[in-house]
Design a protein around this motif. Sequence first.
Motif, mmCIF file in Angstrom:
data_model
loop_
_atom_site.group_PDB
_atom_site.id
_atom_site.type_symbol
_atom_site.label_atom_id
_atom_site.label_comp_id
_atom_site.label_asym_id
_atom_site.label_seq_id
_atom_site.Cartn_x
_atom_site.Cartn_y
_atom_site.Cartn_z
ATOM 1 N N SER A 83 0.998 -1.268 0.126
ATOM 2 C CA SER A 83 0.032 0.118 -0.013
ATOM 3 C C SER A 83 0.742 1.371 -0.177
ATOM 4 O O SER A 83 0.443 2.245 -0.322
ATOM 5 C CB SER A 83 -0.871 0.121 1.247
ATOM 6 O OG SER A 83 -1.585 -1.107 1.270
ATOM 7 N N SER A 86 1.430 3.962 -2.983
ATOM 8 C CA SER A 86 0.514 4.774 -3.237
ATOM 9 C C SER A 86 0.431 6.212 -2.734
ATOM 10 O O SER A 86 -0.126 7.024 -3.111
ATOM 11 C CB SER A 86 -0.960 4.303 -3.252
ATOM 12 O OG SER A 86 -1.278 4.155 -1.814
ATOM 13 N N VAL A 87 1.261 6.290 -1.616
ATOM 14 C CA VAL A 87 1.378 7.360 -0.859
ATOM 15 C C VAL A 87 2.597 8.366 -1.468
ATOM 16 O O VAL A 87 3.487 7.931 -1.984
ATOM 17 C CB VAL A 87 2.107 7.106 0.786
ATOM 18 C CG1 VAL A 87 2.608 8.374 1.296
ATOM 19 C CG2 VAL A 87 0.903 6.324 1.128
ATOM 20 N N GLU A 88 2.432 9.961 -1.515
ATOM 21 C CA GLU A 88 3.465 10.652 -2.054
ATOM 22 C C GLU A 88 4.752 10.331 -1.085
ATOM 23 O O GLU A 88 4.909 10.137 0.012
ATOM 24 C CB GLU A 88 3.056 12.224 -1.580
ATOM 25 C CG GLU A 88 1.760 12.325 -2.374
ATOM 26 C CD GLU A 88 1.250 13.814 -2.009
ATOM 27 O OE1 GLU A 88 2.214 14.746 -2.130
ATOM 28 O OE2 GLU A 88 0.179 14.133 -1.307
ATOM 29 N N PHE A 91 5.980 11.633 2.034
ATOM 30 C CA PHE A 91 4.949 10.816 3.320
ATOM 31 C C PHE A 91 5.417 9.489 3.517
ATOM 32 O O PHE A 91 5.153 8.837 4.612
ATOM 33 C CB PHE A 91 3.631 11.296 3.044
ATOM 34 C CG PHE A 91 3.503 12.668 3.399
ATOM 35 C CD1 PHE A 91 3.850 13.491 4.276
ATOM 36 C CD2 PHE A 91 2.696 13.230 1.918
ATOM 37 C CE1 PHE A 91 3.340 14.929 4.232
ATOM 38 C CE2 PHE A 91 2.419 14.784 2.126
ATOM 39 C CZ PHE A 91 2.777 15.548 3.142
ATOM 40 N N VAL A 95 4.701 7.960 7.232
ATOM 41 C CA VAL A 95 3.360 6.983 7.210
ATOM 42 C C VAL A 95 3.957 5.522 7.688
ATOM 43 O O VAL A 95 3.020 4.912 8.427
ATOM 44 C CB VAL A 95 2.947 7.113 5.833
ATOM 45 C CG1 VAL A 95 1.691 6.175 5.728
ATOM 46 C CG2 VAL A 95 2.071 8.417 5.761
ATOM 47 N N ASP A 168 -1.501 15.450 7.070
ATOM 48 C CA ASP A 168 -1.198 14.666 5.865
ATOM 49 C C ASP A 168 -0.858 13.152 6.319
ATOM 50 O O ASP A 168 -1.228 12.217 5.664
ATOM 51 C CB ASP A 168 0.166 15.344 5.181
ATOM 52 C CG ASP A 168 -0.643 16.549 4.511
ATOM 53 O OD1 ASP A 168 -1.612 16.514 3.751
ATOM 54 O OD2 ASP A 168 0.072 17.831 4.618
ATOM 55 N N LYS A 171 -3.768 11.388 7.423
ATOM 56 C CA LYS A 171 -4.695 11.080 6.153
ATOM 57 C C LYS A 171 -4.068 9.973 5.260
ATOM 58 O O LYS A 171 -4.831 9.084 5.275
ATOM 59 C CB LYS A 171 -4.675 12.313 5.110
ATOM 60 C CG LYS A 171 -5.815 11.980 3.894
ATOM 61 C CD LYS A 171 -5.757 13.181 2.990
ATOM 62 C CE LYS A 171 -4.141 13.404 2.342
ATOM 63 N NZ LYS A 171 -4.250 14.686 1.252
ATOM 64 N N HIS A 172 -2.874 9.799 5.162
ATOM 65 C CA HIS A 172 -2.179 8.889 4.466
ATOM 66 C C HIS A 172 -2.138 7.449 5.321
ATOM 67 O O HIS A 172 -2.573 6.440 4.637
ATOM 68 C CB HIS A 172 -0.877 9.018 3.993
ATOM 69 C CG HIS A 172 -0.931 10.015 2.876
ATOM 70 N ND1 HIS A 172 -1.405 10.105 1.618
ATOM 71 C CD2 HIS A 172 0.052 11.474 2.924
ATOM 72 C CE1 HIS A 172 -1.241 11.086 0.887
ATOM 73 N NE2 HIS A 172 -0.511 11.915 1.697
ATOM 74 N N SER A 173 -1.789 7.784 6.232
ATOM 75 C CA SER A 173 -1.901 6.461 7.393
ATOM 76 C C SER A 173 -3.350 6.087 7.416
ATOM 77 O O SER A 173 -3.497 4.803 7.384
ATOM 78 C CB SER A 173 -1.469 6.828 8.828
ATOM 79 O OG SER A 173 -0.099 7.442 8.774
ATOM 80 N N CYS A 175 -5.577 5.864 5.116
ATOM 81 C CA CYS A 175 -5.756 5.054 3.870
ATOM 82 C C CYS A 175 -5.259 3.577 3.897
ATOM 83 O O CYS A 175 -5.800 2.538 3.468
ATOM 84 C CB CYS A 175 -5.445 5.883 2.719
ATOM 85 S SG CYS A 175 -6.416 7.098 2.441
ATOM 86 N N ILE A 176 -4.016 3.643 4.385
ATOM 87 C CA ILE A 176 -3.177 2.427 4.418
ATOM 88 C C ILE A 176 -3.748 1.551 5.418
ATOM 89 O O ILE A 176 -3.959 0.247 5.165
ATOM 90 C CB ILE A 176 -1.865 2.667 4.880
ATOM 91 C CG1 ILE A 176 -1.047 3.834 3.960
ATOM 92 C CG2 ILE A 176 -0.989 1.353 5.150
ATOM 93 C CD1 ILE A 176 -0.674 3.300 2.576
#
Length: 203
Positions: A83, A86-88, A91, A95, A168, A171-173, A175-176
């Motif tokens: 996963s 998919s993170v910038e 980050f 993350v 940020d 948010k990304h975490s 999603c993961i």
Amino acid sequence: MSGNIYLLIREILKGRQLSISGVTRELKDKGIDEHRLVMTGYLRALKDLKKVNEVEIPPSKVYSIVEAEQNENGDIYSLIAESIRSVESVFMIPVAVYVLSKTLDRPVFKEEFIKMGLSAKSLNDYLSLPNCAIRLTDKNPKEYAAGITKIKVSPGEPAYELKAINSDIIKHSSCILIKIVRNSVDLGGLIPKTKSTTITDFE
């Protein structure tokens, strides 16, 4: 046909539903140029092997990855590695630290970044940034290493924790973590096979 085509199809279909034409087109973008009829047979074979779902949404049949298959031989590191791409990039490191440390309730050892698909160079480059959001843990890493038996932690290996959490990273975490849950449990019978779709879902 390329031996890694199944891995590419898994990557293409991750979290998506695509028609045969959509899969064929995306494979072509990745350098795999197969006739649509060949792909039709291949996808139907994967359906018979219960590696993909096939749903008829006239006028097309669409395919998605069988969720249980994604974690057949997985562990927490491979789930994060799948996963984290998919993170910038800026980050990825914080993350990964946030997700793994929250899951295991401890800091993250240097070796674990590699297991999550993040190179030592990526870690060192991130640590050199002025706005780096991680730091060496305040506690003695040996206290944590003593109870770890599934991986080898070298004596004196550094461990990292977050020093700053921002929206940020959260948010990304999130999603993961949602992806990990979806890939770790059988959600059959809970998610509609014919969820709302638009024409762009099949492109």
